[in-house]
Scaffold this active site. Structure first.
Site, PDB file in Angstrom:
ATOM      1  N   ASP A 163      10.059  22.470 -17.964  1.00 38.37           N
ATOM      2  CA  ASP A 163       9.226  23.567 -17.448  1.00 38.37           C
ATOM      3  C   ASP A 163       8.503  24.269 -18.599  1.00 38.37           C
ATOM      4  OD1 ASP A 163      11.733  24.537 -18.243  1.00 38.37           O
ATOM      5  OD2 ASP A 163      11.745  26.152 -16.766  1.00 38.37           O
TER       6      ASP A 163
ATOM      7  N   ASP B  95       5.627  12.480 -13.552  1.00 39.91           N
ATOM      8  CA  ASP B  95       4.682  12.539 -12.439  1.00 39.91           C
ATOM      9  C   ASP B  95       3.937  13.863 -12.470  1.00 39.91           C
ATOM     10  OD1 ASP B  95       3.402  12.102 -10.044  1.00 39.91           O
ATOM     11  OD2 ASP B  95       5.190  12.261  -8.800  1.00 39.91           O
TER      12      ASP B  95
ATOM     13  N   ASP C 202      -0.033  14.649 -14.613  1.00 32.43           N
ATOM     14  CA  ASP C 202      -1.152  15.151 -13.822  1.00 32.43           C
ATOM     15  C   ASP C 202      -1.672  16.477 -14.361  1.00 32.43           C
ATOM     16  OD1 ASP C 202      -1.383  13.001 -12.150  1.00 32.43           O
ATOM     17  OD2 ASP C 202      -0.018  13.796 -10.642  1.00 32.43           O
TER      18      ASP C 202
END
Ligand SMILES: [Mg+2]
Ligand SMILES: [Mg+2]
Lengths: 369, 369
Positions: A226, A250, A254
């Site tokens: 995070d 993933d 992005d």
């Protein structure tokens, strides 16, 4: 002369148009630079279903397994929305990934200087950005068992997914990360959530051990995933190679892609284990964008992500580093000249179609040689 | 006059300094606006360990359970690095969350116009941003069982975590999302990965059912969590309330926080289920920043995140909407006046300490009344 076997799988939508521009490059490199590429072609996705009722045939799978590298365009479109689940267009790509055991997904986030203004981030934050997110692609929470929805009665259900990583899976992706870093700025940042996940504890431990055993020349840091997402937004240039698991990769790949402001420009590579005899890895290269059926066949698709995927193929499957550098420089250079496909068009630039963009990159490549 | 029971847990580091500024606000609101706040104080974190060897005492837990709301400062610091794991400072916060059953974590991402330039994003992308990430806080992959590392022999280990969600857990967080949206722009975007996770399939289904059954006046959209991360970076103002699970919320709330460019300014709230008799929810409010032991006691800490957390408390625990709006406006206004604590200082601004910043906000609040 070396023989280099490529399987081209253009697929659906804008895939064939984009792939046509790569074919020009291959022909030019064979003719002018004696590159020795041998190409075969196959069907994948909706076009494969139309031809023989499968998303990829066994014969084409065999070709993929035999090739030195696979170039993949894009699959899918509304035409195939109604086909049975197991033969849907995406199933072709999943079969390739699975049978070729492509566990290492390389997602570069590159910001071409000429396009820095299109990012939602400040130009100084992203201009010249060149980082690589390495995502583990065949393990983790998307594949672990149990993976089910249980009916508990009383209107209650329970959804379960299982995040699982074994030592060898982490070791092999870490190895790829360190090897890639050696060809770049020699820095790896490993991201997980060891503070709340046992798989994260193991991930961190195995990456550290792999580093110590074989790659201590590479700079290694660890970051919580995070915090990593935050740092990607704050100052992405602090990173070189980021290695992370399937789920975090993933998400983070992005976010990193969006930093560049030109999602339609980004290439990717998926690599397997090295062959025991030859040392070469099975590999598939594909643009990050989809098949864009709404603009297919109009000659306006942007072929750059497909061409940049071919540059990755030169670099990682054939060790043609100089040629890869030159091709990437050719792309940056035509953008600096002001050429733009419609998706990138802005005031003062010159709008060109798919083939004109491909021709310009071919010409620039030759000029740079 | 209503009685409003607050428990103050200033904690460690800069916690007490920041909390002192909230106390000023409480005193002023009691004296000048008859607000009827009754405050008690307790110990949590390292200071609690120093006092009685626990990260929070049973007596203080009882006070937390009895209060209408808990205001929490920050915990931890190098002084307690060596204390036993089960009484480490963070354990106090985890006990509060667990025993108060605080399943709904509210993370607003607010960009004060005066600070828009500090973001790594372009000012027009973040100026005036006001979105709310609602993260499920007590379920999912951080808590599911099995959660272990197994020794497989031959030098191989297996790390396992389990993502589990039951219908009722999704229902209650979805309910909070829709209720919050009704007090804002009436839009909820639910994020999951239903394309690859069974828990995501259930999540999407339950959110949709909850919407249909009780909240069809609210606009609901669904987005894959990785696409959501992208969209947060591309154009965050498209969102109002985002509701997502524990893990995706962990990632996305931090990305959203970083968009604002002023992480040290952000408040948060954690809410429990409504009481069966009174309808009021157990609640804990805390700044997103940590205890910053390096600057503690110097009078330079920024109290705004703590004060903004108190504004959330006014809004969500006491339905004092007007007062919350006024307090938030007071914060924005002193920033527009050019007042800055050291962490925010830039050329042409006026540097002030913790108490001067608190005083300015108190004065502005009264002026706006
Ligand atoms: Mg993704
Ligand atoms: Mg987080």
């Amino acid at each position: 002369m070396a023989t280099r076997k490529l399987l081209l799988l253009p697929g659906d939508g804008i895939g064939p148009e984009a792939m046509a521009e790569v074919k020009k490059l291959i022909d030019m490199m064979n003719a002018d630079f004696n590159a020795g590429f041998e190409t075969e072609e196959g069907l994948v996705g909706g076009c494969a279903y139309d031809a023989h009722g499968q998303s990829i045939s066994d014969a084409d799978m065999d070709k993929a397994m035999a090739a030195d590298a696979v170039l993949f365009g894009a699959v899918g479109g509304p035409k195939w929305d109604g086909v049975p689940y197991e033969v849907r267009p995406e199933a072709g790509l999943l079969r390739l990934r699975k049978e070729m055991e492509l566990f290492a997904n390389l997602r570069p986030a590159i910001c071409y200087p000429a396009l820095a203004a299109t990012s939602s981030l400040k130009p100084e934050v992203v201009e010249g950005l060149d980082i690589l997110i390495l995502r583990e692609l065949t393990g983790g929470v998307y594949f672990g068992e149990p993976k089910e929805i249980i009916d508990l009665g009383n209107g209650q259900k329970r959804g379960i997914d299982t995040q699982v990583y074994d030592t060898y899976e982490i070791e092999r992706i870490a190895g790829v990360a360190f090897e890639l870093a050696r060809t770049r700025s020699n820095k790896v940042c490993s991201m997980e959530k060891h503070n709340v996940m046992k798989s994260g504890v193991l991930w961190k431990e195995v990456v550290a051990n792999t580093h110590k055993a074989k790659y201590s020349d590479v700079e290694l840091t660890h970051m919580l995933a995070d915090a990593g997402g935050m740092q990607l937004v704050r100052w992405p240039k602090q990173f070189d190679v980021i290695v992370t698991d399937n789920l975090f990769g993933d998400m983070l790949s992005d976010v990193a892609a969006m930093l560049t402001g030109s999602l339609g420009m980004l290439p990717s590579a998926s690599l397997g284990a090295p062959d025991e005899k030859t040392g070469s890895r099975k590999a598939l290269y594909e643009p990050v964008h989809g098949s864009a059926p709404d603009i297919a066949g109009q000659g306006i698709a942007n072929p750059i992500a497909m061409i940049a995927s071919f540059a990755m193929c030169l670099r990682y499957s054939f060790n043609m580093v100089e040629e890869a550098d030159r091709l990437e420089k050719a792309i940056a250079s035509v953008l600096e000249d002001g050429l733009r496909t419609r998706d990138l068009m802005s005031e003062g630039m010159t709008e060109v179609g798919t083939t004109a963009m491909g021709d310009a990159i071919v010409a620039k490549y030759k000029a740079l040689a």
